[in-house]
Design a protein around this motif. Structure first.
Motif, PDB file in Angstrom:
ATOM      1  N   ASP A  22     -23.111  24.259  -7.815  1.00  0.00           N
ATOM      2  CA  ASP A  22     -22.046  23.435  -7.254  1.00  0.00           C
ATOM      3  C   ASP A  22     -21.586  23.987  -5.909  1.00  0.00           C
ATOM      4  O   ASP A  22     -21.411  25.195  -5.739  1.00  0.00           O
ATOM      5  CB  ASP A  22     -20.854  23.379  -8.201  1.00  0.00           C
ATOM      6  N   ALA A  23     -21.329  23.095  -4.954  1.00  0.00           N
ATOM      7  CA  ALA A  23     -20.770  23.480  -3.675  1.00  0.00           C
ATOM      8  C   ALA A  23     -19.269  23.691  -3.824  1.00  0.00           C
ATOM      9  O   ALA A  23     -18.680  23.384  -4.858  1.00  0.00           O
ATOM     10  CB  ALA A  23     -21.062  22.394  -2.650  1.00  0.00           C
ATOM     11  N   GLU A  24     -18.654  24.220  -2.782  1.00  0.00           N
ATOM     12  CA  GLU A  24     -17.199  24.355  -2.784  1.00  0.00           C
ATOM     13  C   GLU A  24     -16.568  22.980  -2.613  1.00  0.00           C
ATOM     14  O   GLU A  24     -17.106  22.123  -1.895  1.00  0.00           O
ATOM     15  CB  GLU A  24     -16.755  25.281  -1.648  1.00  0.00           C
ATOM     16  N   PRO A  25     -15.408  22.736  -3.246  1.00  0.00           N
ATOM     17  CA  PRO A  25     -14.754  21.430  -3.071  1.00  0.00           C
ATOM     18  C   PRO A  25     -14.314  21.229  -1.627  1.00  0.00           C
ATOM     19  O   PRO A  25     -13.911  22.174  -0.943  1.00  0.00           O
ATOM     20  CB  PRO A  25     -13.564  21.508  -4.023  1.00  0.00           C
ATOM     21  N   LYS A  28      -8.926  20.421  -2.411  1.00  0.00           N
ATOM     22  CA  LYS A  28      -8.390  20.959  -3.652  1.00  0.00           C
ATOM     23  C   LYS A  28      -6.885  20.782  -3.611  1.00  0.00           C
ATOM     24  O   LYS A  28      -6.205  21.344  -2.744  1.00  0.00           O
ATOM     25  CB  LYS A  28      -8.768  22.432  -3.813  1.00  0.00           C
ATOM     26  N   GLU A  33     -10.117  18.722  -7.834  1.00  0.00           N
ATOM     27  CA  GLU A  33     -11.100  19.307  -6.929  1.00  0.00           C
ATOM     28  C   GLU A  33     -12.066  18.197  -6.521  1.00  0.00           C
ATOM     29  O   GLU A  33     -12.755  17.637  -7.373  1.00  0.00           O
ATOM     30  CB  GLU A  33     -11.876  20.441  -7.604  1.00  0.00           C
ATOM     31  N   TYR A  35     -15.339  17.022  -4.538  1.00  0.00           N
ATOM     32  CA  TYR A  35     -16.605  17.482  -3.959  1.00  0.00           C
ATOM     33  C   TYR A  35     -17.252  16.410  -3.093  1.00  0.00           C
ATOM     34  O   TYR A  35     -18.141  16.710  -2.301  1.00  0.00           O
ATOM     35  CB  TYR A  35     -17.567  17.890  -5.068  1.00  0.00           C
ATOM     36  N   ASP A  36     -16.838  15.172  -3.286  1.00  0.00           N
ATOM     37  CA  ASP A  36     -17.375  14.047  -2.517  1.00  0.00           C
ATOM     38  C   ASP A  36     -16.246  13.024  -2.403  1.00  0.00           C
ATOM     39  O   ASP A  36     -15.615  12.669  -3.409  1.00  0.00           O
ATOM     40  CB  ASP A  36     -18.583  13.441  -3.251  1.00  0.00           C
TER      41      ASP A  36
END
Length: 328
Positions: A22-25, A28, A33, A35-36
């Motif tokens: 998983d990438a960083e959010p 936040k 959170e 992510y997209d």
């Protein structure tokens, strides 16, 4: 031939995404959170998580009843079903649910109960708005052997019930001497009463959901050694055309923070899944869009009729929060 190549590319892409770290959010805020940014179609980051009721033992199986405007949910250990209605709160609905887990409405608006410890799937033989604890059995056996512990289900428009059958209702689960089947199945039961096993390979199959076009079945696997969600492309008759890993999580030594469990698909196409820490939101290609942290382990969820509010059965708590309604 080109169509086959495209389908293979989509499946391969989903698998590659599902096994990626998983990438960083990108945002936040509070319990959210992101992510997209597509998650903002449905999530309002200023909306708080509300506790509607607490004091239960283990909540599961929420279903919204549009005819009446209320939510039904199971408290498995107390073998009760409760009703929550906005402005009226929570009231007892069924005093003896047969230890129901999943609750689902069939195409005749009858309440179907997946009875975990009774090891049956039954229909309530009375009106959903005038409940009585008398049941009509739909199913209890596969090829003469007792089901493990019917868990979660969903009907398609043709009246086929797709459901999971882990061993959670058995005291010793996989090692229980009363377990008759050698596997934990994912099944379909069509309107004519024909039962088909769709998958015998999963360990602890759990939540199930259908895509809007009913061509794809999603199943959660609550296996702590391989927690994951799976995707099944379906033929027109409800049999499986193709199975693929949808999203894989790392193995967990302690599942107190949650495992893949309940699943629902919003009209936006976004997949809502309960899992470690709360809710996980995905697109159809297994791209993680968002996470919503919840205060207690979350089991399952349901949307209201307007699809602008989500209700979560979370251990001893019934939780809710509002969703955006603009789905442009």
């Amino acid at each position: 031939m080109l169509t086959s190549y495209i389908q293979a590319w989509v499946v391969l892409t989903a698998v590659l995404i599902s096994t990626a770290v998983d990438a960083e959010p990108v945002i936040k805020q509070g319990p959210y959170e992101i992510y997209d940014n597509r998650a903002l179609q449905v999530l309002n980051l200023d909306t708080p998580i509300e506790t509607l009721a607490t004091g239960f033992e283990w909540l599961e199986g929420p279903v919204w009843v549009e005819d009446g405007g209320y939510l039904l949910f199971s408290d498995i250990p107390t073998h009760r079903v409760y009703r929550y209605q906005p402005e009226q709160g929570v009231h007892l609905y069924l005093a003896d649910s047969g230890y129901s887990n999943g609750l689902v409405l069939n195409n005749d608006n009858e309440l179907v109960l997946l009875q975990s410890r009774s090891r049956k799937i039954v229909t309530m033989a009375s009106s959903v708005n005038d409940p009585k604890t008398n049941y009509r059995e739909l199913l209890s056996r596969y090829q003469g052997q007792q089901l493990n512990s019917p868990n979660d289900g969903i009907f398609n428009q043709q009246g086929t019930l797709f459901f999971s059958d882990p061993p959670y209702g058995l005291a010793k689960q996989l090692d229980d001497p009363a377990k008759e089947l050698s596997f934990q199945g994912v099944y379909s039961l069509n309107a004519k009463g024909q039962l088909n096993v769709l998958d015998k390979q999963l360990i602890y199959p759990n939540g199930v959901a259908l895509s809007g076009d009913e061509k794809t079945l999603y199943v959660a696997a609550s296996n702590p050694d391989k927690p994951a969600w799976y995707r099944y492309q379906l033929n027109q008759d409800g049999t499986v055309k193709n199975k693929a890993l949808f999203y894989q999580l790392p193995a967990v030594a302690d599942n107190s923070h949650g495992l893949p469990d309940g699943l629902k698909i919003h009209p936006s196409g976004i997949i809502f899944a309960t899992g470690p820490g709360g809710l996980w939101l995905f697109d159809e290609y297994a791209q993680l869009l968002a996470k919503v942290s919840l205060p207690t382990i979350s089991a399952n969820l349901a949307f209201n009729a307007q699809q602008n509010r989500v209700y979560i059965t979370a251990h001893t708590h019934l939780l809710t929060f509002s969703l955006n309604t603009d789905l442009q």
